[in-house]
Design a protein around this motif. Structure first.
Motif, PDB file in Angstrom:
ATOM      1  N   ARG A  60      35.883  46.803  38.863  1.00  0.00           N
ATOM      2  CA  ARG A  60      37.066  46.204  39.258  1.00  0.00           C
ATOM      3  C   ARG A  60      36.759  44.971  39.935  1.00  0.00           C
ATOM      4  N   ASP A  61      37.242  44.190  40.010  1.00  0.00           N
ATOM      5  CA  ASP A  61      37.150  42.803  40.738  1.00  0.00           C
ATOM      6  C   ASP A  61      38.013  43.297  42.070  1.00  0.00           C
ATOM      7  N   SER A  62      37.382  43.107  43.351  1.00  0.00           N
ATOM      8  CA  SER A  62      38.349  43.594  44.474  1.00  0.00           C
ATOM      9  C   SER A  62      37.803  42.624  45.649  1.00  0.00           C
ATOM     10  N   HIS A  63      38.707  41.343  45.544  1.00  0.00           N
ATOM     11  CA  HIS A  63      38.284  40.094  46.238  1.00  0.00           C
ATOM     12  C   HIS A  63      38.962  40.248  47.853  1.00  0.00           C
ATOM     13  N   VAL A  64      38.321  39.829  48.646  1.00  0.00           N
ATOM     14  CA  VAL A  64      38.741  39.607  50.110  1.00  0.00           C
ATOM     15  C   VAL A  64      38.810  38.204  50.304  1.00  0.00           C
ATOM     16  N   GLY A  68      34.407  30.074  47.138  1.00  0.00           N
ATOM     17  CA  GLY A  68      34.825  28.960  45.582  1.00  0.00           C
ATOM     18  C   GLY A  68      35.267  29.682  44.479  1.00  0.00           C
ATOM     19  N   HIS A  69      35.066  31.306  44.173  1.00  0.00           N
ATOM     20  CA  HIS A  69      35.586  31.689  43.134  1.00  0.00           C
ATOM     21  C   HIS A  69      37.150  31.693  43.122  1.00  0.00           C
ATOM     22  N   PHE A  70      38.091  31.344  44.235  1.00  0.00           N
ATOM     23  CA  PHE A  70      39.181  31.124  44.064  1.00  0.00           C
ATOM     24  C   PHE A  70      39.508  29.656  44.423  1.00  0.00           C
ATOM     25  N   ALA A  82      43.889  32.697  42.522  1.00  0.00           N
ATOM     26  CA  ALA A  82      43.578  33.892  43.131  1.00  0.00           C
ATOM     27  C   ALA A  82      44.135  34.999  42.568  1.00  0.00           C
ATOM     28  N   HIS A  83      43.079  36.111  42.405  1.00  0.00           N
ATOM     29  CA  HIS A  83      43.543  37.070  41.444  1.00  0.00           C
ATOM     30  C   HIS A  83      42.774  38.578  42.056  1.00  0.00           C
ATOM     31  N   CYS A  84      43.396  39.992  41.794  1.00  0.00           N
ATOM     32  CA  CYS A  84      42.587  40.767  42.155  1.00  0.00           C
ATOM     33  C   CYS A  84      42.057  41.069  43.589  1.00  0.00           C
TER      34      CYS A  84
HETATM   35 ZN   LIG Z   1      37.055  37.313  40.414  1.00  0.00          ZN
END
Ligand SMILES: [Zn+2]
Length: 207
Positions: A60-64, A68-70, A82-84
């Motif tokens: 799973r993606d679990s972003h904090v 630059g991914h967002f 923005a996601h996950c």
């Molecule tokens: Zn992601």
């Protein structure tokens, strides 16, 4: 003479569910068409075939703060809405995923992470080590999205020596163009892209 056999109970196959999460399903912040259906289909498939898998894991993606991914102006190739985000509903599996994987590997806390092999479970163990400890030699992979996290998880699986099969009919993609390119890249790396009905019939030639 090359040995040619069918993948069967003698091979040690794990199923890896890739990023089946609310934000990647219809209604989520980065919805992929077909996400909910894939979750239901993966659930049905695993229930029917659970006796044939030696391990069932999920990524799973679990972003904090994934840099630059967002983006507020995402290009949907290298930057995304923005996601996950860790701790949100968007990070959770959708209701359609009706099975509990034995272990979940979280990735991407502080950077983009498209491969499940970048993830770690709650014990801090990485996916590769977990699969090796279970004696796994081959992987069945399905999830969201075919052209991103399924692609990169499959490539890393093949690169680390697993026989990899991707079940494309349970793996919706973001776009037809990148999905076609992903299928070509996987084929070029000895990954078998197929559908459920052929999942157990891969002919394996060992030279
Ligand atoms: Zn992601």
């Amino acid at each position: 003479m090359p040995h040619v056999g069918l993948e069967g109970p003698s091979s040690h196959t794990a199923f890896v569910i890739v990023d089946v999460q609310n934000d990647f399903c219809e209604g989520g912040s980065l919805a992929v068409a077909g996400g909910r259906a894939a979750a239901a289909e993966i659930t049905g498939w695993i229930k029917e075939n659970s006796g044939r898998y030696v391990a069932i894991g999920a990524t799973r993606d679990s972003h904090v703060e994934p840099k630059g991914h967002f983006s507020d102006h995402p290009d949907f190739v290298d930057s995304w809405p923005a996601h996950c985000v860790a701790g949100t509903v968007g990070e959770l599996p959708p209701a359609e995923l009706g099975i509990q994987p034995e272990s979940v590997f979280s990735k991407g806390a502080f950077e983009a992470a498209y491969s499940g092999f970048q993830g770690r479970n709650h014990n801090g163990q990485c996916l590769l080590r977990w699969l090796q400890d279970a004696g796994v030699t081959s992987l069945h992979i399905a999830g969201i999205a075919f052209d991103h996290c399924v692609l990169h998880t499959a490539l890393d699986g093949a690169a680390t020596g697993f026989s990899v099969t991707v079940l494309s009919d349970m793996s919706p993609g973001v776009s037809p163009t990148t999905s076609a390119a992903a299928a070509r890249e996987m084929a070029a790396n000895d990954i078998w892209v197929t559908t459920r009905d052929q999942a157990w019939s891969r002919c394996r030639g060992a030279g």
